[in-house]
Scaffold this motif. Structure first.
Motif, PDB file in Angstrom:
ATOM      1  N   PRO A 263      -2.539   5.468  -7.613  1.00  0.00           N
ATOM      2  CA  PRO A 263      -2.199   6.534  -8.560  1.00  0.00           C
ATOM      3  C   PRO A 263      -0.807   7.101  -8.313  1.00  0.00           C
ATOM      4  O   PRO A 263      -0.332   7.158  -7.176  1.00  0.00           O
ATOM      5  CB  PRO A 263      -3.276   7.594  -8.299  1.00  0.00           C
ATOM      6  CG  PRO A 263      -4.377   6.861  -7.617  1.00  0.00           C
ATOM      7  CD  PRO A 263      -3.721   5.785  -6.823  1.00  0.00           C
TER       8      PRO A 263
ATOM      9  N   MET B  26       0.949  10.123  -7.818  1.00  0.00           N
ATOM     10  CA  MET B  26       0.649  11.511  -7.488  1.00  0.00           C
ATOM     11  C   MET B  26       1.853  12.393  -7.759  1.00  0.00           C
ATOM     12  O   MET B  26       2.995  11.969  -7.647  1.00  0.00           O
ATOM     13  CB  MET B  26       0.246  11.636  -6.012  1.00  0.00           C
ATOM     14  CG  MET B  26      -1.083  10.982  -5.678  1.00  0.00           C
ATOM     15  SD  MET B  26      -1.512  11.259  -3.953  1.00  0.00           S
ATOM     16  CE  MET B  26      -1.672  13.039  -3.939  1.00  0.00           C
TER      17      MET B  26
ATOM     18  N   LYS C  44      -2.191   9.667 -13.051  1.00  0.00           N
ATOM     19  CA  LYS C  44      -3.571  10.096 -13.267  1.00  0.00           C
ATOM     20  C   LYS C  44      -3.608  11.211 -14.303  1.00  0.00           C
ATOM     21  O   LYS C  44      -2.619  11.881 -14.565  1.00  0.00           O
ATOM     22  CB  LYS C  44      -4.180  10.607 -11.950  1.00  0.00           C
ATOM     23  CG  LYS C  44      -4.338   9.553 -10.875  1.00  0.00           C
ATOM     24  CD  LYS C  44      -5.217  10.049  -9.753  1.00  0.00           C
ATOM     25  CE  LYS C  44      -6.635  10.266 -10.221  1.00  0.00           C
ATOM     26  NZ  LYS C  44      -7.533  10.704  -9.141  1.00  0.00           N
TER      27      LYS C  44
ATOM     28  N   GLU D 236      -6.563  14.019  -6.035  1.00  0.00           N
ATOM     29  CA  GLU D 236      -6.616  12.770  -5.283  1.00  0.00           C
ATOM     30  C   GLU D 236      -6.986  13.071  -3.842  1.00  0.00           C
ATOM     31  O   GLU D 236      -6.196  13.647  -3.092  1.00  0.00           O
ATOM     32  CB  GLU D 236      -5.251  12.056  -5.339  1.00  0.00           C
ATOM     33  CG  GLU D 236      -5.206  10.729  -4.606  1.00  0.00           C
ATOM     34  CD  GLU D 236      -6.008   9.653  -5.321  1.00  0.00           C
ATOM     35  OE1 GLU D 236      -6.299   8.620  -4.682  1.00  0.00           O
ATOM     36  OE2 GLU D 236      -6.332   9.838  -6.501  1.00  0.00           O
TER      37      GLU D 236
END
Length: 388
Positions: A19, A21, A213, A268
């Motif tokens: 992902p 972030m 995400k 996350e």
């Protein structure tokens, strides 16, 4: 067949997709098996500053980071590109920013914001636009500057670092609805990012390819003066907070924030996104957007470790509006970002300030031949997105 061939050409790396972030990576990995992940460079930057390992930029020898033998100057540039390269707006674009609502059905703060947005669209020429803008091509140059880092231990405060700058340029393509492609080069590093309207992704030489995400959100560079309709769409559900003076301009202040469900999608592991808020400052005299600021707060609570908060604030001043095919586009600006790290209990904190000066060289609307195929993600992201 052509689309399949294009996907194969865009297979840039074979490492697993992780992902993208927008806060620090909370997981501490073993020294012998460390592998950089998103925002690891930011956490390493602060470790360097606290350890006093920052070398004076411009000297013949650079200090090395605590892992990977990365020179401090390279670490500076990675930090700049990680924060200012291709940040996203906090919320998705509204489907109908020009919707008609009865005043009695909405709060005064919302109705005031809608009126301000209408004035903004009129000031930029979008309301009297004769032909529809289907796509856009933009080129620009910038200078990124890594400024001082402030370290506080509760009893004393020290500042480290010098104003080390790197010149760069970027090319941006955009196509409705929500598709864009960005190539940005600063120093010897290149960042490539894009969106096909559903997936937002980014590729850097040190992190590989990553997908964002959470909900699909627009590129911040697009809403900071390049595409007034996207900016208006972003503030379609804004609230008017009142008035504030920015420089010589009296401005109306509009606020939009990501809702709780949207920020939770971006969590996350032990990293939890607390809020992401965007403020727009619209001149009362000209009606144009002259300042844009967003604040993103993440809490990291790892087992056995103190809670740490990371707050990233990005503020952009816009000026030099010029007419391009009947639309007023901001051709110059200055962005200042601050990464602030602090604890829940401890008096210690670290603050790093960085800067970008950017200039738009060329803007072209309705480029012939631009199609959906130009916004296909790299093959590794495409495969993951369509896997059962």
């Amino acid at each position: 067949m052509a689309s399949r061939a294009r996907r194969k050409q865009q297979r840039w790396c074979t490492q697993p997709l992780t992902p993208l972030m927008e806060g620090p990576d909370p997981e501490m990995q073993e020294e012998g098996t460390k592998k950089e992940s998103s925002w690891e460079v930011i956490r390493e930057w602060f470790r360097l500053q606290k350890g006093g390992g920052l070398a004076v930029h411009g000297s013949s020898s650079f200090s090395l980071s605590l892992y990977g033998n990365i020179p401090a100057k390279t670490q500076d540039l990675r930090l700049l590109l990680g924060v200012l390269g291709c940040p996203l707006a906090p919320i998705p674009l509204a489907t109908d920013p020009l919707r008609r609502l009865h005043i009695k059905d909405i709060p005064i703060e919302t109705s005031s914001a809608l009126y301000i947005i209408q004035q903004y669209l009129a000031a930029t020429g979008c309301l009297k636009q004769e032909k529809e803008m289907k796509n856009m091509y933009t080129t620009g140059t910038m200078k990124m500057i890594c400024c001082e880092t402030e370290i506080s231990t509760g009893k004393s405060v020290k500042s480290l670092g010098t104003r080390s700058g790197e010149n760069g340029c970027f090319v941006l393509w955009q196509m409705s609805p929500g598709m864009w492609s960005l190539e940005l080069v600063v120093g010897c590093n290149k960042v490539v990012a894009g969106s096909n309207g559903k997936i937002v992704w980014r590729h850097t030489p040190w992190l590989g390819t990553h997908a964002a995400k959470g909900p699909h959100r627009p590129l911040r560079r697009i809403i900071q003066g390049l595409d007034p309709k996207s900016t208006a769409s972003l503030f379609a559900k804004a609230q008017c907070l009142g008035e504030k003076r920015i420089g010589e301009d009296d401005c109306f202040v509009l606020k939009v924030a990501a809702d709780r469900a949207a920020v939770m999608e971006r969590n996350e592991g032990p990293a939890e996104v607390i809020r992401h808020v965007l403020y727009g400052y619209f001149s009362q005299k000209s009606g144009l957007l002259i300042y844009l600021e967003d604040s993103h707060l993440t809490r990291v609570q790892s087992p056995g470790n103190d809670t740490v908060y990371w707050e990233t604030t990005i503020g952009t001043s816009l000026w030099d509006y010029r007419d391009v095919d009947g639309v007023m586009i901001a051709h110059e600006g200055r962005t200042i970002a601050t990464v602030f790290r602090f604890g829940e209990v401890s008096m210690q904190h670290s603050r790093t300030r960085m800067e970008e000066l950017w200039v738009i060289d060329d803007v072209v609307f309705n480029v012939p031949g631009l199609s959906f195929d130009y916004f296909i993600p790299p093959a590794d992201i495409f495969d993951v997105d369509n896997s059962p």
